[in-house]
Design a protein around this motif. Sequence first.
Motif, PDB file in Angstrom:
ATOM      1  N   ALA A   1       0.828  -1.207   0.000  1.00 42.55           N
ATOM      2  CA  ALA A   1       0.000   0.000   0.000  1.00 42.55           C
ATOM      3  C   ALA A   1       0.861   1.255   0.000  1.00 42.55           C
ATOM      4  O   ALA A   1       0.545   2.251  -0.663  1.00 42.55           O
ATOM      5  N   PHE A   2       1.956   1.212   0.744  1.00 43.05           N
ATOM      6  CA  PHE A   2       2.882   2.346   0.779  1.00 43.05           C
ATOM      7  C   PHE A   2       3.424   2.640  -0.620  1.00 43.05           C
ATOM      8  O   PHE A   2       3.401   3.781  -1.085  1.00 43.05           O
ATOM      9  N   ILE A   3       3.885   1.587  -1.290  1.00 42.31           N
ATOM     10  CA  ILE A   3       4.447   1.768  -2.634  1.00 42.31           C
ATOM     11  C   ILE A   3       3.378   2.284  -3.583  1.00 42.31           C
ATOM     12  O   ILE A   3       3.601   3.222  -4.356  1.00 42.31           O
ATOM     13  N   GLY A   4       2.195   1.676  -3.515  1.00 48.14           N
ATOM     14  CA  GLY A   4       1.111   2.077  -4.409  1.00 48.14           C
ATOM     15  C   GLY A   4       0.672   3.514  -4.186  1.00 48.14           C
ATOM     16  O   GLY A   4       0.422   4.251  -5.157  1.00 48.14           O
ATOM     17  N   SER A   5       0.584   3.942  -2.927  1.00 48.81           N
ATOM     18  CA  SER A   5       0.137   5.306  -2.655  1.00 48.81           C
ATOM     19  C   SER A   5       1.156   6.333  -3.140  1.00 48.81           C
ATOM     20  O   SER A   5       0.794   7.374  -3.690  1.00 48.81           O
ATOM     21  N   ILE A   6       2.459   6.017  -2.952  1.00 52.80           N
ATOM     22  CA  ILE A   6       3.499   6.938  -3.427  1.00 52.80           C
ATOM     23  C   ILE A   6       3.423   7.100  -4.940  1.00 52.80           C
ATOM     24  O   ILE A   6       3.445   8.217  -5.473  1.00 52.80           O
ATOM     25  N   PHE A   7       3.313   5.973  -5.665  1.00 54.71           N
ATOM     26  CA  PHE A   7       3.247   6.043  -7.119  1.00 54.71           C
ATOM     27  C   PHE A   7       1.990   6.776  -7.585  1.00 54.71           C
ATOM     28  O   PHE A   7       2.034   7.548  -8.536  1.00 54.71           O
ATOM     29  N   THR A   8       0.866   6.531  -6.913  1.00 56.68           N
ATOM     30  CA  THR A   8      -0.400   7.142  -7.330  1.00 56.68           C
ATOM     31  C   THR A   8      -0.356   8.652  -7.190  1.00 56.68           C
ATOM     32  O   THR A   8      -0.676   9.402  -8.133  1.00 56.68           O
TER      33      THR A   8
ATOM     34  N   TYR B   1       0.745  15.414  -7.121  1.00 52.42           N
ATOM     35  CA  TYR B   1       0.379  15.994  -5.825  1.00 52.42           C
ATOM     36  C   TYR B   1       1.644  16.318  -5.023  1.00 52.42           C
ATOM     37  O   TYR B   1       2.507  15.458  -4.833  1.00 52.42           O
ATOM     38  N   LYS B   2       1.742  17.555  -4.537  1.00 54.13           N
ATOM     39  CA  LYS B   2       2.872  17.957  -3.710  1.00 54.13           C
ATOM     40  C   LYS B   2       2.429  19.046  -2.740  1.00 54.13           C
ATOM     41  O   LYS B   2       1.621  19.913  -3.089  1.00 54.13           O
ATOM     42  N   VAL B   3       2.954  18.981  -1.538  1.00 55.51           N
ATOM     43  CA  VAL B   3       2.742  20.027  -0.543  1.00 55.51           C
ATOM     44  C   VAL B   3       4.098  20.356   0.065  1.00 55.51           C
ATOM     45  O   VAL B   3       4.835  19.453   0.464  1.00 55.51           O
TER      46      VAL B   3
ATOM     47  N   GLU C   1      10.393  21.176   3.296  1.00 51.67           N
ATOM     48  CA  GLU C   1      10.058  19.748   3.369  1.00 51.67           C
ATOM     49  C   GLU C   1       8.898  19.506   2.419  1.00 51.67           C
ATOM     50  O   GLU C   1       7.848  20.139   2.533  1.00 51.67           O
ATOM     51  N   THR C   2       9.098  18.637   1.426  1.00 51.76           N
ATOM     52  CA  THR C   2       8.078  18.393   0.406  1.00 51.76           C
ATOM     53  C   THR C   2       7.410  17.038   0.625  1.00 51.76           C
ATOM     54  O   THR C   2       8.097  16.023   0.765  1.00 51.76           O
ATOM     55  N   TYR C   3       6.082  17.040   0.643  1.00 50.17           N
ATOM     56  CA  TYR C   3       5.295  15.819   0.767  1.00 50.17           C
ATOM     57  C   TYR C   3       4.726  15.456  -0.600  1.00 50.17           C
ATOM     58  O   TYR C   3       4.315  16.331  -1.361  1.00 50.17           O
ATOM     59  N   VAL C   4       4.671  14.154  -0.896  1.00 51.32           N
ATOM     60  CA  VAL C   4       3.963  13.694  -2.096  1.00 51.32           C
ATOM     61  C   VAL C   4       2.685  12.964  -1.709  1.00 51.32           C
ATOM     62  O   VAL C   4       1.915  12.554  -2.580  1.00 51.32           O
ATOM     63  N   LEU C   5       2.435  12.807  -0.410  1.00 58.04           N
ATOM     64  CA  LEU C   5       1.181  12.256   0.079  1.00 58.04           C
ATOM     65  C   LEU C   5       0.430  13.351   0.833  1.00 58.04           C
ATOM     66  O   LEU C   5       1.051  14.206   1.474  1.00 58.04           O
TER      67      LEU C   5
ATOM     68  N   ALA D   1      11.404  13.428   9.633  1.00 58.13           N
ATOM     69  CA  ALA D   1      10.574  12.586  10.494  1.00 58.13           C
ATOM     70  C   ALA D   1       9.087  12.820  10.285  1.00 58.13           C
ATOM     71  O   ALA D   1       8.294  11.871  10.269  1.00 58.13           O
ATOM     72  N   GLY D   2       8.682  14.097  10.137  1.00 56.90           N
ATOM     73  CA  GLY D   2       7.269  14.376   9.940  1.00 56.90           C
ATOM     74  C   GLY D   2       6.728  13.737   8.672  1.00 56.90           C
ATOM     75  O   GLY D   2       5.650  13.141   8.663  1.00 56.90           O
ATOM     76  N   ARG D   3       7.491  13.856   7.596  1.00 56.85           N
ATOM     77  CA  ARG D   3       7.063  13.263   6.322  1.00 56.85           C
ATOM     78  C   ARG D   3       7.002  11.743   6.424  1.00 56.85           C
ATOM     79  O   ARG D   3       6.078  11.114   5.912  1.00 56.85           O
ATOM     80  N   LYS D   4       7.979  11.150   7.103  1.00 48.46           N
ATOM     81  CA  LYS D   4       7.982   9.696   7.222  1.00 48.46           C
ATOM     82  C   LYS D   4       6.843   9.200   8.109  1.00 48.46           C
ATOM     83  O   LYS D   4       6.228   8.173   7.825  1.00 48.46           O
ATOM     84  N   LEU D   5       6.542   9.947   9.203  1.00 47.67           N
ATOM     85  CA  LEU D   5       5.403   9.574  10.035  1.00 47.67           C
ATOM     86  C   LEU D   5       4.111   9.660   9.227  1.00 47.67           C
ATOM     87  O   LEU D   5       3.236   8.782   9.331  1.00 47.67           O
TER      88      LEU D   5
END
Length: 419
Positions: A198-205, A211-213, A235-239, A275-279
Motif C-alpha cells: 500500500a505504501f508503494i502504491g500510494s506513493i506512485f499514485t 500531488y505535492k505540498v 520539506e516536500t510531501y507527495v502524500l 521525520a514528519g514526512r515519514k510519520l
Amino acid sequence: MNVNSVSSTFLLIAFFVYLLAFLLFVLSITGKRWSNREPEEHTKRWGFIAFIVSVIGFACQVTFFFTRWAEGGHIPTSNMYEFMTFLGMMIMFAFLIVYLIYRTPVLGIFALPIGFIMIAYASVFPSEIQPLIPALQSYWLKIHVTTAAAGEAFFAVGFAGGLMYLLRAVDFKGTTKQDKREQRGIELTLFFILMLIAFIGSIFTFNGSGYKVTFTKQVTVTDAQGQQQTNTQNETYVLPPIVQPYGMQAVEMRPFLGMTEPLFTAPSWMEGASAGRKLNTVIWSVLGGLILYGLARLVARKPLGAAIGPVVKGMDPEDLDEISYRAIAIGYPIFTLGALIFAMIWAQEAWGRFWGWDPKEVWALITWLFYAVFLHLRLSKGWQGKKSAWLSVIGFIVVMFTLVGVNLVIAGLHSYAGV
C-alpha cells in the motif's frame, strides 16, 4: 542514450521479468490441476522455466548495477534507492542459490515478491546519482554494505521459508487458544506485507498525479565567525499531509477529500531525517494496508492465511523447515562479517572508534543477537517446526525495522541513508 538511462531501463526490465517469473512459478503449482501431464512433471517443467526467467531478470538487474556504477564512479549502495535495489538483487541471488539446492518451485511464489517489492520500494526514493559524502568515500563502502545486504538477503529467503511452513502447518480451522493465536500471527504478518504494498502504491499514485505540498520554516545558524544567518528549510510531501513537520507551516496545500490542513503536528521528539514526512507516510501505509486487507478478505471470504494455505498444501513441512533454517545459517556468518566486523573496522577509520551506540549500530547488533539466539535454540534446544518458523518471520521484521524504521525515529550518523 546515456549510461544512467540504460541502467534505469535494465532495472525496469528486471522488475517485469521478475513479475513474469513469479506468475510462472504460480502456474507451476496451481496449473497442474488443469494440465494433461502428471502433476509432478508439470510442476518440474514450469518450475524450471520460471527459474530460467528469474535468472534472466537477475542478469538484467546485475547489468543495471554495473552500468549505474560506471556512470556514478562509485558502487551504487550509498543511499536508500541504491541500497534497496541492491538488497532486492541480493535477495534474488539468495533465492537462486537456495532454489538450486532444493528445487522447490513454491519457494519462488513467496521469495520473488520480496525481491520485486524491494525494488518497487526503492523506486519511491530519488533515483538521481549523487556524489558520495565524505563519510562514504572509502573502499569499506563496497565491503561493508555488500556483505551486510547479502546476509539480510538470505534472512529474507529464510523468512519466505518460515512463512511457507506456517501456512502449511497452522490449523486455520482450529478453535483452541493456540490455534487462534497462530492464526492472528499469520494475518498480522500478511497485513505487514500488504501495508508495504500500500505504501508503494500510494506513493506512485500521488506522485503520478503531481500531488505535492511544501512545508517551510526559517532556521537561524551561527557560522564559525559567530555571525548569524537565516536560512529557509523546506520539506516536500507527495502524500496528503495528515501530519505536518514539527515547527513548519505549509506554503500551500491542495485540498484532499475535504482536508484543507494537516490533522496534527509531528511530536518534537521525532528527530529522524524528514521525520514528519515519514510519520505521515507510515500513517498512509497503515490506512492503505487496512483497505487492501479488507478488500482481500472480501474477495477471499476467509482469513488470508486460510486462503493462501492450499498453495503449500502439497509441500513436506520438514522441507520447508529445512529451507528456512539453511537460508538463515548461510546468511548469519555473512551478516556477521558485513554488519558487525567490517562495520566496526570502517567506524574506527571514519570516526576513530569501533562502537558508538549509533541507532543503526544498535539495531544491527540486535538483529545479530536475535539470529544468534535463533541458531542456538535451533541447534541446542531442538526448536524446529513452528517455533523456528516464527523466529524466522519475526527476525526479518526486525531486519526491516533496522533498514527503514530506525531512520524514522532517531537521527544518527547513518541518517544519510534516508535521503
